[in-house]
Scaffold this active site. Structure first.
Site, PDB file in Angstrom:
ATOM      1  N   LYS A 219       0.875  -1.182   0.000  1.00  0.00           N
ATOM      2  CA  LYS A 219       0.000   0.000   0.000  1.00  0.00           C
ATOM      3  C   LYS A 219       0.906   1.224   0.000  1.00  0.00           C
ATOM      4  CE  LYS A 219      -4.268   1.565   2.233  1.00  0.00           C
ATOM      5  NZ  LYS A 219      -5.048   1.799   1.023  1.00  0.00           N
TER       6      LYS A 219
HETATM    7  N1  PMP Z   1      -7.732  -1.862  -3.257  1.00  0.00           N
HETATM    8  C1  PMP Z   1      -7.192  -0.642  -3.114  1.00  0.00           C
HETATM    9  C2  PMP Z   1      -6.470  -0.044  -4.264  1.00  0.00           C
HETATM   10  C3  PMP Z   1      -7.305   0.041  -1.894  1.00  0.00           C
HETATM   11  O1  PMP Z   1      -6.779   1.256  -1.737  1.00  0.00           O
HETATM   12  C4  PMP Z   1      -8.021  -0.553  -0.834  1.00  0.00           C
HETATM   13  C5  PMP Z   1      -8.179   0.171   0.477  1.00  0.00           C
HETATM   14  N2  PMP Z   1      -7.082  -0.077   1.327  1.00  0.00           N
HETATM   15  C6  PMP Z   1      -8.556  -1.829  -1.029  1.00  0.00           C
HETATM   16  C7  PMP Z   1      -8.393  -2.449  -2.266  1.00  0.00           C
HETATM   17  C8  PMP Z   1      -9.293  -2.534   0.064  1.00  0.00           C
HETATM   18  O2  PMP Z   1      -8.399  -2.897   1.081  1.00  0.00           O
HETATM   19  P1  PMP Z   1      -8.857  -3.059   2.577  1.00  0.00           P
HETATM   20  O3  PMP Z   1     -10.028  -3.952   2.566  1.00  0.00           O
HETATM   21  O4  PMP Z   1      -7.679  -3.662   3.249  1.00  0.00           O
HETATM   22  O5  PMP Z   1      -9.197  -1.697   3.085  1.00  0.00           O
END
Ligand code: PMP
Length: 300
Positions: free
Chosen positions: A156
């Site tokens: 991320k």
């Molecule tokens: N894909 C992207 C590109 C994101 O930014 C997020 C948000 N973090 C997610 C998927 C979903 O991830 P999560 O369920 O861990 O928030």
């Protein structure tokens, strides 16, 4: 713009609780110049019992550590320390239903060389749980997700979000609510900040990992499916396949579980209250708020 902080807001910066308004970022930071930072998006909820609980904090901080490692960034804290620090931020700001943003960023460095230190900040602001039955009109983006051979796509990383911003702004400029991005091979991938599932003939389908951020909410949805015996297939699916689906939804920490009305010109035929996504949405809500939920009452 939302009100993320005011003169009373406190954040955690490398072991100290500081007034947000009194802190500043180094304008020579490698993170600002090159997008070289990693972050998390976490939520806390007021539980059914009245306590304040961070949802899956270990998973989020482990992902943060892995994101830092993937980018060769020094990472100075244990998961336990950061969870403890996060609860302090919530308490000092009197927050219960909150969105929590830890960021690991770099010192002044205009070269591409690695650093010997990083800074870690934890910010939080109020975010009410999602109430909505509002369904999203989604547009297939002209932007693809970053090439996994060009980026550490499972991390991320801040820089990746330029891609998300471009896609989301394009969709909104064309009158849609959100974008759906494909991967470099043209298979459906994810939204700018959420993963996606679609339903067809009583089964769920979701893009496999490899070209997406492996979401913690996505993992929770898969756990809910196991608990409720909902068949799920992870794989590579085309935009054409999506346009024969009965229903679809996004899932993510901020989005929670949110249904789609349409993709481009195609309207999903199944009424949202009758979909698997709707059942998962309510199970998810019960899990994050630690409310008893009864899988046996779920009929598919
Ligand atoms: N894909 C992207 C590109 C994101 O930014 C997020 C948000 N973090 C997610 C998927 C979903 O991830 P999560 O369920 O861990 O928030």
């Amino acid at each position: 713009m939302a009100n993320y902080y005011n003169e009373n807001t406190v954040l955690w910066l490398d072991g100290k609780l500081l007034k947000a308004s009194a802190t500043k970022v180094d304008l020579y930071s490698q993170s600002l110049h090159y997008g070289y930072a990693v972050f998390e998006g976490i939520r806390s909820y007021r539980t059914a019992a009245g306590t304040t609980k961070i949802f899956k904090p270990v998973e989020h901080y482990v992902r943060l550590a892995n994101s830092a490692k993937a980018l060769n960034m020094p990472y100075g804290y244990s998961t336990d320390q950061l969870i403890e620090a996060t609860y302090q931020v919530l308490e000092r700001n009197n927050l219960r239903d909150a969105y929590i943003r830890p960021v690991v960023y770099s010192p002044a460095n205009m070269s591409f060389n690695p650093n010997t230190e990083s800074y870690t900040v934890i910010q939080a602001w109020e975010m009410a749980p999602f109430l909505g039955e509002k369904l999203l009109r989604v547009m297939t983006s002209s932007f693809q997700r970053p090439n996994p051979k060009g980026f550490k796509i499972e991390a991320k990383a801040s820089g990746h979000y330029v891609n998300s911003i471009l896609a989301s702004q394009e969709a909104k400029a064309q009158g849609y609510d959100e974008a759906l991005l494909t991967d470099i091979n043209g298979f459906i991938a994810e939204g700018p900040g959420a993963n996606m599932f679609f339903e067809k003939d009583g089964r769920l389908f979701t893009p496999a990992t490899g070209n997406i951020l492996p979401g913690i909410t996505r993992a929770t949805v898969l756990e809910i499916c196991r608990e409720y015996d909902i068949p799920v297939e992870e794989g590579q699916f085309t935009p054409g396949q999506l346009k024969t689906a009965d229903a679809a939804f996004f899932c993510g920490t901020a989005a929670e579980v949110i249904g789609w009305a349409s993709i481009d010109e195609y309207r999903f035929p199944k009424p949202w209250p009758a979909t698997l996504g709707r059942k998962i949405q309510s199970a998810y809500k019960d899990i994050v708020t630690e409310k008893q939920h009864q899988p046996e009452t779920i009929t598919i």
